[in-house]
Design a protein around this motif. Sequence first.
Motif, mmCIF file in Angstrom:
data_model
loop_
_atom_site.group_PDB
_atom_site.id
_atom_site.type_symbol
_atom_site.label_atom_id
_atom_site.label_comp_id
_atom_site.label_asym_id
_atom_site.label_seq_id
_atom_site.Cartn_x
_atom_site.Cartn_y
_atom_site.Cartn_z
ATOM 1 N N LYS C 292 0.892 -1.184 0.004
ATOM 2 C CA LYS C 292 -0.060 0.151 0.131
ATOM 3 C C LYS C 292 0.813 1.122 0.025
ATOM 4 N N ALA C 293 2.082 1.118 1.098
ATOM 5 C CA ALA C 293 2.836 2.206 1.129
ATOM 6 C C ALA C 293 3.428 2.740 -0.304
ATOM 7 N N ALA C 294 3.698 1.566 -0.921
ATOM 8 C CA ALA C 294 4.576 1.995 -2.426
ATOM 9 C C ALA C 294 3.553 2.169 -3.404
ATOM 10 N N GLN C 295 2.291 1.791 -3.408
ATOM 11 C CA GLN C 295 1.424 2.494 -4.127
ATOM 12 C C GLN C 295 1.233 4.017 -4.051
ATOM 13 N N LEU C 296 1.188 4.160 -2.543
ATOM 14 C CA LEU C 296 0.957 5.709 -2.181
ATOM 15 C C LEU C 296 1.989 6.393 -2.626
ATOM 16 N N ALA C 297 3.143 5.867 -2.523
ATOM 17 C CA ALA C 297 4.543 6.765 -2.962
ATOM 18 C C ALA C 297 4.309 7.133 -4.490
ATOM 19 N N GLY C 298 3.890 5.869 -5.251
ATOM 20 C CA GLY C 298 3.982 6.101 -6.506
ATOM 21 C C GLY C 298 3.104 7.316 -6.885
ATOM 22 N N GLU C 299 1.802 7.209 -6.342
ATOM 23 C CA GLU C 299 0.875 8.283 -6.663
ATOM 24 C C GLU C 299 1.282 9.657 -6.484
ATOM 25 N N LYS C 300 1.928 9.705 -5.206
ATOM 26 C CA LYS C 300 2.491 10.797 -4.377
ATOM 27 C C LYS C 300 3.368 11.594 -5.441
#
Lengths: 157, 174, 515, 428
Positions: C292-300
């Motif tokens: 989840k964190a990685a996906q979040l980081a990508g979006e950010k």
Amino acid sequence: MEAFSDDILVFIKKECSRYETRRSAIIPCLYKLQEKRGWISPEQIGQLAVAMDIPPVQINEVMKFYTMFNQQPVGKLHVQVCNNISCTMNGSRELTDHLCKTFNVKSGEVSSDGRVTVSKVECLGSCDTAPMMQINDEYYENLTPESATKIIEKLGK
Amino acid sequence: MSIVKKPDWKANWYLIGIFSGLWFTLKTMVINIFNKDKMPTVNYPEEKYEYGPRFKGNHVLTVKKDGSVRCTACMLCATNCPANCITIAAAEHEDPTVEKYPISYEIDILRCVFCGFCEEACPVDAIRMGPEWQTPGLGHQDFHYDIQKLAYRANLKGGVLSRVDDEERHHAGI
Amino acid sequence: MLNCKVNGKEIKVKQGTLVIDAIKQADYDVAHYCYHPGLSVAGVCRLCMVKIGDNPRLQIACNTPVQEGMEISNEDEQVKDAVKWGLDFHLINHPLDCPICDQAGECELQIQYMKFGQYDPEMAEKKVKKRKVVDLGSKIVLDTERCILCSRCVRFTDEVSKTNELGIFNRGDRSEVGTFEDKPLENDYALNTVDICPVGALTSKDFRFRQRVWYLKNQSTICTGCSTGCNVKVYYNEEGLFRVKPEFNEDINGYWMCDQGRDVYKFVNKDFRLLEAQSVTEGQAEPLSAGKAAQLAGEKLKELTKVNGPESVGVVVTGQYTNEEYESLFDYMVNKLKVKNIYHWVNNSDTMDDFDGLLLRGDKNPNTYGLKEIMKKYSIQTNMSDLEGAIKSNTIKTIVVAGPENQAVYPDFNERASLFSQASNLIWFSAGPVSAATSKHTLVIPTKTYAEKSGTYVNYKGTHQSSHKVTTIVRGALSLSDSVTLMSGESILTKPVGPQKAMKTNFFVNKSGEL
Amino acid sequence: MAEVKIITEHYDKDEFISLEGYKKFDGYKMLKKAFKMSPQQIIDEVKSSGLRGRGGAGFPTGVKWGFLPDNGEERYLLCNADEGEPGTFKDRKMMERAPHQLIEGMIISAFAVNSHKGYIYIRGEYSYAAKVLEQAIKEAYDAGLLGKNILDSGFDFDLDIYRGAGAYICGEETGMISSLEGLKGQPKLKPPFPAIKGYLGKPTIVNNVETLASVIYILRDGVDGYRKYGTEKSAGTKLFSVSGNINKPGTYEVPLGYPLMDLINNECGGLKPGRKLKAVIPGGSSAPVLTAEECQKANMDYESLAQLGSMLGSGAVIIIDDSNCMVDMLNVIMHFYHHESCGQCTPCREGTGWLHKVVSSISSGTGRLQDIDLVDEVASRMMGRTICALSDAAAMPARAFIQKFRNEFEFYVREGRSKVKGVTDAQL
């Protein structure tokens, strides 16, 4: 701990260059150290290692390998009675027992006054004159318990 | 998957079974009343059955003469255990003649199958299967036996002495 | 090439090969304690006896070079008798310490006894007692009674480490291995003596009594302690890693490794790891899964590059990742996000080129050279010192850090972390917890360590070495490449990782039919 | 045939010790003769004289010299004066009575093998002999017999003395080399042999004191003159150190092949009155013992003793009469080897200790009957399994004692006391 005196340092230096390798000088230097007190302490080995620039463990190995270097204090008179085969046949055990009793020591120990150590050693190469003993560097041959006691008492004076 | 079977027609003759059962019960009861000595059951818990000396009950950790646990934490019992119920943590003992000892020794008695392999594997007679078999407890925690319970529980009266003594072995030159 | 026959099997060996190596080459076992291919020949254990031709006198295989047409036999009855008695001589004064000895399970004496011995002892007299549990400093414990005086350790300190600490004192069966006056054995390679000790005379304090060796599995990998890249074997079970031993590689490390490399397993274990991702927004920490964190980081990142431009993003990379991970990270950053501010975080630039002459190097990263290659490939030329100014002047607002796996070798870790925290957005990939990362928006994503992933490392001389995954310690962690895949919006094929239980082998259970 | 004094001819004269006195009796004459010959001639002479090493192994000296590689490397000549074998004292006599004889022998040998540096490795206990030798070497240097350009021959030779410090194993040639290098006196792996790689990795010749002294007399008497004494395969005379229960113990020089009983009865004045011969150890404590019957047919040469399963060794004849208990004797010998094993090879290190423990448990009365066979078995497994011959030296007497005097051992185990009256429990 006492530092090496100058004559010892000179001796070490001389011996180190006398032989083909520096290590060969270990045995002569150990003899020199033993000369004074009759035995070699670990501290002295440490000092010798520094003086000779050889790892202390190698000097320690050499010292512990050879029986003539004493790792414990010995008496002023280090009486070494040969207990090998020819001497045993000619009564060296009785001689040793007698000496131990006379000077009130156990074999290998120093007498209470610090004068005499009686120890059993292997063949000293004087089998024709058995039984025999070596006191410090001298050989005394064709002994009887009585004559041996006399010799030691005479030397102890 | 269970299959529901329709009752056999023979099942209708159940009354015979019931009466023969009742008759057997009655017969045995009468025999037992008049022949009390031969009765195979005991009145548990007032009476308790004496098992043979080779019975394998709850484990006992033996102790040395000084009272400490004999176990050297070699883990052979744990390795040998088919039920995987022994957990040992070893540590360095301050006495160099002991060297290694268990700081924790746990047996999950609920998993134990009482096979006795641990006893057999032990090189120093540190673990034995004792005569006890009553192991009541109120929760899971009561069935994790630790050193305290295995070696010093009340009915061992200070511990069972091991047959293998280090000092004796030392004198014998082993 | 020379032709010779080992137990009737014809083989070809190189000129100068010793008989013992020829026997090993022919896949026969030969008992030996004192011979070690990395050390000089001592020839003292007298176990590697072989019969050569019709010579009635047995020879030792470790001091006999193979000659053309030699007929070697080590399965002859005479040889077997010699080995059996040789073993007996070793055992008569060996204490019955197996239950408390750490070597049990990998002890050469046990192995040979099971093969050749299995008899009752004939010695009825007392064994020779020697000193036990001699403390040799912070690394090693010595037991002189267990020692079989093979002199391997002594030769090691003489020939390899050249520190000359160990020696054998006295003579005959009173011989004792030891250091002068029990001085500590503290050289950088001291623990190799523990490895080469065929019995349990030298044991490592770090590993002592922690596990019995038969509970451990082992797997080859590469040491990430420094840029030498020694080939090692890690020993592990479901609880984690327990120890590291060197593995032979002629080009890299020979038979040895340094003592610092043996501590490299420690940061891999759970106690020192970041178990799940954390998102910290203005002091408010919120745990979330790594994916989840990685996906979040990508979006950010996508958003931030769109808003502030790719120049506002700085990427900091350490030399502790594999080539594959660098490739995916650089590809994502440079090609997708057009970010060019990629910096190489050098931990110890002063001691970078240190070398102790044997193995130990000052560069404490396994893959500095791999990183440099990649940077060259993407033609990135940046200087870490520029970053500070850029952060301070607020031209870089977002920082992505591929942080070190082993934080202990980064003395400037906390200092740098607080520097990076000055940027308003911080995404940190880390294997261990990063408490110093306190930016306004911080996202810490747990990564896998070297033992948990496969990949390629490039050592100081440019040798590419691939290492394989050993085990999984932290199930929630992602490798850098997996995180990048998730960041770029794709999904990774996650295999469900079941509990990795190193099932112990139980003799009785496996061979139940024999009972 | 009686005693033949060749080497020991002038040993009874005190002046023989000094250089002057030695020169009076034709000393250093053979050196001058040697310098007129070529080295190869000397080697050939020694080879054809059949001189065999007098230290114990009996290896032909000329052959040994021939092993030296011809690669121009520096060579060393070492004199093995570490006489540790129990019962042997001939070398000490030689060094104390005739130091110049050894020095002359060494210079000739060094000239023959083209070595320019020599050491006399003398055992540490012989401090008197070492002093005598040191004095003699000094004299020789002063007289130009050592050092650069000896006697204007253009040959250089430096000689030094090195004292050991009490280790029997240093009598083994590679052990001695180790000791001389300043290491523990542990024997080195062979091959390479010292003649190829010895002291400091250089070609080295190690010879016994008596061997080196014999070289002088080979040159003096020529091959035929030397071969006049001794047998075909064991040529020349040899010094025997006779000790034990005998009237006149001492060093005797007799031709090889001399009957043992003659040596005992004629030279040594026989046994003490009322005693019977029980056994003889013919070649130092490591030689297998001979029973009284075997002694009758034993001749003192390499072959005859080998036939009887024993060996000439260093020529130390130890006479044991019937007042001695053989269990006790073996215990003494085993104690010696246990004490002297260098601790390098496992079979010897552990085996000598094991043998000593078993034999002493027999002699303390706690032995078991199977221990007797155990001694034989352990000893047989020690033979030929180690770097040097010390484990053989320990195993051979153990086996011989057990085989030849088994009934005495069995009696001891059964009764817990010695068969010989008057011998109490071992006091060792």
